[in-house]
Design a protein around this motif. Structure first.
Motif, PDB file in Angstrom:
ATOM      1  N   THR A 161      -8.187 -12.492   7.899  1.00 32.64           N
ATOM      2  CA  THR A 161      -9.495 -12.917   7.387  1.00 32.64           C
ATOM      3  C   THR A 161      -9.766 -14.337   7.848  1.00 32.64           C
ATOM      4  O   THR A 161      -8.970 -14.933   8.584  1.00 32.64           O
ATOM      5  CB  THR A 161      -9.496 -12.861   5.837  1.00 32.64           C
ATOM      6  OG1 THR A 161      -8.478 -13.720   5.360  1.00 32.64           O
ATOM      7  CG2 THR A 161      -9.288 -11.444   5.360  1.00 32.64           C
ATOM      8  N   ASP A 162     -10.885 -14.893   7.319  1.00 35.15           N
ATOM      9  CA  ASP A 162     -11.241 -16.272   7.670  1.00 35.15           C
ATOM     10  C   ASP A 162     -10.135 -17.219   7.287  1.00 35.15           C
ATOM     11  O   ASP A 162      -9.478 -17.067   6.260  1.00 35.15           O
ATOM     12  CB  ASP A 162     -12.508 -16.697   6.931  1.00 35.15           C
ATOM     13  CG  ASP A 162     -13.756 -16.215   7.629  1.00 35.15           C
ATOM     14  OD1 ASP A 162     -13.635 -15.909   8.835  1.00 35.15           O
ATOM     15  OD2 ASP A 162     -14.808 -16.204   7.001  1.00 35.15           O
ATOM     16  N   GLY A 164      -8.923 -20.168   5.602  1.00 32.41           N
ATOM     17  CA  GLY A 164      -9.369 -20.980   4.472  1.00 32.41           C
ATOM     18  C   GLY A 164      -8.290 -21.972   4.126  1.00 32.41           C
ATOM     19  O   GLY A 164      -7.571 -22.478   4.991  1.00 32.41           O
ATOM     20  N   ALA A 165      -8.175 -22.213   2.805  1.00 31.44           N
ATOM     21  CA  ALA A 165      -7.174 -23.167   2.349  1.00 31.44           C
ATOM     22  C   ALA A 165      -5.783 -22.609   2.581  1.00 31.44           C
ATOM     23  O   ALA A 165      -4.856 -23.339   2.880  1.00 31.44           O
ATOM     24  CB  ALA A 165      -7.379 -23.488   0.881  1.00 31.44           C
ATOM     25  N   ASP A 166      -5.680 -21.273   2.433  1.00 29.91           N
ATOM     26  CA  ASP A 166      -4.383 -20.620   2.646  1.00 29.91           C
ATOM     27  C   ASP A 166      -4.388 -19.847   3.957  1.00 29.91           C
ATOM     28  O   ASP A 166      -4.360 -18.637   3.974  1.00 29.91           O
ATOM     29  CB  ASP A 166      -4.125 -19.626   1.503  1.00 29.91           C
ATOM     30  CG  ASP A 166      -3.132 -20.147   0.509  1.00 29.91           C
ATOM     31  OD1 ASP A 166      -2.507 -21.172   0.846  1.00 29.91           O
ATOM     32  OD2 ASP A 166      -2.986 -19.536  -0.532  1.00 29.91           O
ATOM     33  N   SER A 167      -4.395 -20.517   5.016  1.00 24.76           N
ATOM     34  CA  SER A 167      -4.477 -19.834   6.298  1.00 24.76           C
ATOM     35  C   SER A 167      -3.136 -19.314   6.760  1.00 24.76           C
ATOM     36  O   SER A 167      -3.059 -18.542   7.684  1.00 24.76           O
ATOM     37  CB  SER A 167      -5.055 -20.782   7.367  1.00 24.76           C
ATOM     38  OG  SER A 167      -4.191 -21.884   7.537  1.00 24.76           O
ATOM     39  N   SER A 168      -2.074 -19.716   6.101  1.00 22.26           N
ATOM     40  CA  SER A 168      -0.765 -19.251   6.514  1.00 22.26           C
ATOM     41  C   SER A 168      -0.419 -17.870   5.941  1.00 22.26           C
ATOM     42  O   SER A 168       0.516 -17.249   6.369  1.00 22.26           O
ATOM     43  CB  SER A 168       0.322 -20.267   6.127  1.00 22.26           C
ATOM     44  OG  SER A 168       0.362 -20.393   4.705  1.00 22.26           O
ATOM     45  N   GLN A 169      -1.218 -17.401   4.959  1.00 26.29           N
ATOM     46  CA  GLN A 169      -0.926 -16.095   4.348  1.00 26.29           C
ATOM     47  C   GLN A 169      -1.942 -15.070   4.790  1.00 26.29           C
ATOM     48  O   GLN A 169      -3.075 -15.383   5.070  1.00 26.29           O
ATOM     49  CB  GLN A 169      -0.955 -16.218   2.830  1.00 26.29           C
ATOM     50  CG  GLN A 169       0.159 -17.071   2.299  1.00 26.29           C
ATOM     51  CD  GLN A 169       0.139 -17.076   0.781  1.00 26.29           C
ATOM     52  OE1 GLN A 169      -0.709 -16.476   0.139  1.00 26.29           O
ATOM     53  NE2 GLN A 169       1.112 -17.784   0.221  1.00 26.29           N
TER      54      GLN A 169
END
Length: 174
Positions: A161-162, A164-169
């Protein structure tokens, strides 16, 4: 030692019967004075008898003819070494130009061969790049993965997905 003067020489010459030589006059001719031509040789009273037309061109007998004058060495023999030198230098220049032309032609042939080899190498490089791109395509990679024991997992899709704040998951909610 006594030296003779010019006058003494002239007097002695006149006594011996030698005609006096006068120095030629130099400078421009006066107006109205005709040009003097060379004197026509006339037969001497004690000279050889001649036969035939003209002013005594052919002697009547070879015994009475004057002996031949001393011959000077011909100028052709004096010019021969110089002419040979010039011709030799020209031939040497021609040979050196031909050799230079041959070397330049050989270098141009070598350059043309190198250009051909470079063109063949570039073509081979392009073919290798094209084959590499075909191998890295998704269909080829899937076939290679199946060949190594990997199978497609259609049951659990892993969708990104996009960021975001949690781009590592990875988002599992879809």
């Amino acid at each position: 030692m006594t030296t003779r003067t010019e006058q003494d020489s002239r007097r002695a010459a006149a006594v011996r019967g030698v005609p006096l030589k006068t120095a030629p006059k130099t400078g421009p001719r006066g107006p109205g004075v005709p040009h003097q031509s060379k004197p026509i040789p006339r037969s001497r009273p004690g000279g050889p008898e001649t036969t035939g037309p003209g002013d005594g061109e052919i002697p009547a007998s070879p015994e009475r003819a004057r002996p031949a004058l001393k011959r000077r060495p011909s100028r052709g023999r004096q010019r021969a070494p110089f002419v040979l030198l010039v011709v030799g230098l020209m031939c040497g220049g021609l040979v050196s130009l031909l050799l230079l032309n041959t070397v330049l032609a050989q270098d141009s042939i070598t350059a043309a061969n190198l250009r051909d080899e470079i063109a063949v190498a570039r073509q081979a490089n392009e073919e290798a790049k094209l084959a590499n791109e075909k191998e890295m395509g998704p269909g080829q990679l899937a076939e290679k993965a199946e060949f190594q024991g990997e199978h497609r997992d259609w049951d659990k899709p892993n969708v990104l997905t996009d960021a975001g704040a949690d781009s590592s998951q990875v988002d599992q909610g879809r």
